[in-house]
Design a protein around this motif. Sequence first.
Motif, PDB file in Angstrom:
ATOM      1  N   UNK A   1      -1.616  15.566  -4.010  1.00 57.88           N
ATOM      2  CA  UNK A   1      -1.192  16.445  -5.098  1.00 57.88           C
ATOM      3  C   UNK A   1      -0.136  17.444  -4.622  1.00 57.88           C
ATOM      4  N   UNK A   2       0.113  17.477  -3.333  1.00 52.47           N
ATOM      5  CA  UNK A   2       1.091  18.372  -2.718  1.00 52.47           C
ATOM      6  C   UNK A   2       2.512  17.873  -3.006  1.00 52.47           C
ATOM      7  N   UNK A   3       3.390  18.725  -3.536  1.00 52.25           N
ATOM      8  CA  UNK A   3       4.773  18.288  -3.820  1.00 52.25           C
ATOM      9  C   UNK A   3       5.516  17.736  -2.603  1.00 52.25           C
ATOM     10  N   UNK A   4       5.217  18.217  -1.410  1.00 50.51           N
ATOM     11  CA  UNK A   4       5.890  17.689  -0.213  1.00 50.51           C
ATOM     12  C   UNK A   4       5.562  16.216   0.002  1.00 50.51           C
ATOM     13  N   UNK A   5       4.363  15.802  -0.362  1.00 50.78           N
ATOM     14  CA  UNK A   5       4.010  14.386  -0.247  1.00 50.78           C
ATOM     15  C   UNK A   5       4.881  13.551  -1.182  1.00 50.78           C
ATOM     16  N   UNK A   6       5.176  14.082  -2.355  1.00 52.34           N
ATOM     17  CA  UNK A   6       5.998  13.354  -3.321  1.00 52.34           C
ATOM     18  C   UNK A   6       7.450  13.280  -2.855  1.00 52.34           C
ATOM     19  N   UNK A   7       7.870  14.277  -2.078  1.00 51.50           N
ATOM     20  CA  UNK A   7       9.254  14.300  -1.609  1.00 51.50           C
ATOM     21  C   UNK A   7       9.513  13.246  -0.538  1.00 51.50           C
ATOM     22  N   UNK A   8       8.558  13.038   0.365  1.00 53.23           N
ATOM     23  CA  UNK A   8       8.808  12.189   1.521  1.00 53.23           C
ATOM     24  C   UNK A   8       8.051  10.870   1.511  1.00 53.23           C
ATOM     25  N   UNK A   9       7.164  10.662   0.546  1.00 54.90           N
ATOM     26  CA  UNK A   9       6.402   9.419   0.469  1.00 54.90           C
ATOM     27  C   UNK A   9       6.717   8.682  -0.816  1.00 54.90           C
ATOM     28  N   UNK A  10       6.515   7.403  -0.800  1.00 52.57           N
ATOM     29  CA  UNK A  10       6.916   6.574  -1.931  1.00 52.57           C
ATOM     30  C   UNK A  10       5.808   6.362  -2.948  1.00 52.57           C
ATOM     31  N   UNK A  11       4.598   6.797  -2.630  1.00 52.77           N
ATOM     32  CA  UNK A  11       3.463   6.554  -3.521  1.00 52.77           C
ATOM     33  C   UNK A  11       2.895   7.873  -4.028  1.00 52.77           C
TER      34      UNK A  11
END
Length: 193
Positions: A46-56
């Motif tokens: 749910x962390x926005x940084x995960x959405x920035x650097x990961x594809x899923x």
Amino acid sequence: MPYLTRPVLAPGALARVPQPALPTGDGLVVRPWRAGDAPAVYAAFQDPAMHQWHLRACDSEEEAAGWIALWQASWAGEREAQWAVVDEGTDALRGRVALRQILLGEGVAEVAYWTVARARGQGVAARAARTLSRWAFEEIGFHRLELFHATANEASCRVAGKAGFALEGTKRSALLHPDGWHDMHLHARLQAD
């Protein structure tokens, strides 16, 4: 037509033994995923940084539970191996480290990692990647481990360096992220390093 060289690692090099838990020696444990980790995986994504650097993206705890079931089953297939990175004392999730794109015959795999937001800046990813690399080289016999990250992800570049992965070059426009094509750094470690 016969090959002129023998495989670096034979089939079964991983699957012949249970997936190990690997203490880092400094407060973390790299351990196989458990079904009970699903809420923490969902929360991490749910962390926005995960959405920035990961594809899923992860839309529910049920989806996270499905990922964990796949991660657990992947050990036997020897194409990838996924571990949770947890606090040694509390078992709280700090991140994930993995061997992906495993080519046993060539003795090559890709190291990948992420950390939960509250664990960033504490060396978690570098410690986990070093521990996994040491095990992959010394216990299994891999020859080369590679690591890729978006060139714009400076934190991941620092992790790669701290984990002993030398920068070898840039793959131009190599991976499509939600914001467009990213150039990717290629880092690597050799067993002889």
